[in-house]
Design a protein around this motif. Structure first.
Motif, PDB file in Angstrom:
ATOM      1  N   TRP A  81       4.329  -0.801  -4.079  1.00 15.38           N
ATOM      2  CA  TRP A  81       4.407   0.650  -4.189  1.00 15.38           C
ATOM      3  C   TRP A  81       5.840   1.079  -3.892  1.00 15.38           C
TER       4      TRP A  81
ATOM      5  N   THR B  88       0.856  -1.187   0.000  1.00 20.39           N
ATOM      6  CA  THR B  88       0.000   0.000   0.000  1.00 20.39           C
ATOM      7  C   THR B  88       0.898   1.245   0.000  1.00 20.39           C
ATOM      8  N   PRO B  89       0.393   2.375  -0.480  1.00 20.46           N
ATOM      9  CA  PRO B  89       1.185   3.608  -0.419  1.00 20.46           C
ATOM     10  C   PRO B  89       1.548   3.990   1.021  1.00 20.46           C
TER      11      PRO B  89
ATOM     12  N   ALA C 291       0.420   7.372  -6.472  1.00 23.91           N
ATOM     13  CA  ALA C 291      -0.167   7.820  -5.203  1.00 23.91           C
ATOM     14  C   ALA C 291       0.640   9.001  -4.674  1.00 23.91           C
TER      15      ALA C 291
ATOM     16  N   ILE D  81      -4.030  10.409   1.271  1.00 27.14           N
ATOM     17  CA  ILE D  81      -3.394   9.637   0.204  1.00 27.14           C
ATOM     18  C   ILE D  81      -4.309   9.728  -1.005  1.00 27.14           C
ATOM     19  N   ASP D  82      -3.780  10.301  -2.073  1.00 28.32           N
ATOM     20  CA  ASP D  82      -4.535  10.457  -3.313  1.00 28.32           C
ATOM     21  C   ASP D  82      -3.991   9.451  -4.328  1.00 28.32           C
ATOM     22  N   ILE D  83      -4.806   8.463  -4.694  1.00 29.15           N
ATOM     23  CA  ILE D  83      -4.375   7.410  -5.618  1.00 29.15           C
ATOM     24  C   ILE D  83      -5.119   7.563  -6.935  1.00 29.15           C
TER      25      ILE D  83
END
Length: 157
Positions: free
Chosen positions: A150, A28-29, A131, A124-126
């Motif tokens: 990531w 995950t980011p 991201a 967090i902007d994916i």
């Protein structure tokens, strides 16, 4: 005999499951952010290198190539700035370069990653495979998805 066969199959399935779940990167980011900041705080060049995107590694390789093509005077000047020998600069690996950056940041007291490491993630902007992780101190780090993992993308820095 039947019980041994079942025991063997069960053990085999558990072992395969455990091995396949062993992470070779951040999934995950948020995990990637935590991993890269922890590695940076520890000045762990190996861990940082494993968290970098392919394009980030390529950028570092190009920088190393530029350094190795410098003339003696330029190498000498750069070696003084980094606090290392000219010979070391002529034979850098990616991990060596990262280690030199740690040392330089410490000497110049410019450690933006340490500042980020103590900040909490606020957003967090994916979008697709990119991201942007925003820390509470206002800084933003870019991560890209390479396969299932990531990775930190530093080419924009």
């Amino acid at each position: 005999m039947h019980i041994l066969k079942i025991l063997f199959k069960t053990t085999f399935i558990i072992l395969v499951s455990l091995l396949s779940c062993t992470s070779k990167g951040a999934l995950t980011p948020e995990d990637a952010f935590i991993s890269i900041t922890r590695a940076y705080v520890k000045s762990d060049a190996d861990a940082v290198a494993t968290q970098l995107s392919k394009s980030s590694i390529e950028k570092i390789r190009k920088i190393i190539q530029m350094i190795s093509s410098m003339d003696e005077k330029q190498i000498f000047t750069l070696s003084k700035r980094f606090g290392t020998s000219p010979d070391r600069l002529m034979n850098l690996s990616v991990k060596d370069y990262i280690s030199l950056q740690f040392a330089l940041a410490k000497r110049m007291n410019e450690n933006f990653m340490r500042e980020i490491a103590v900040s909490k993630i606020i957003d967090i902007d994916i979008k697709d495979k990119v991201a942007i992780v925003k820390a509470e101190n206002g800084m933003e780090l870019k991560f890209v998805k390479e396969g299932p993992y990531w990775k930190f993308e530093m080419t924009d820095l």
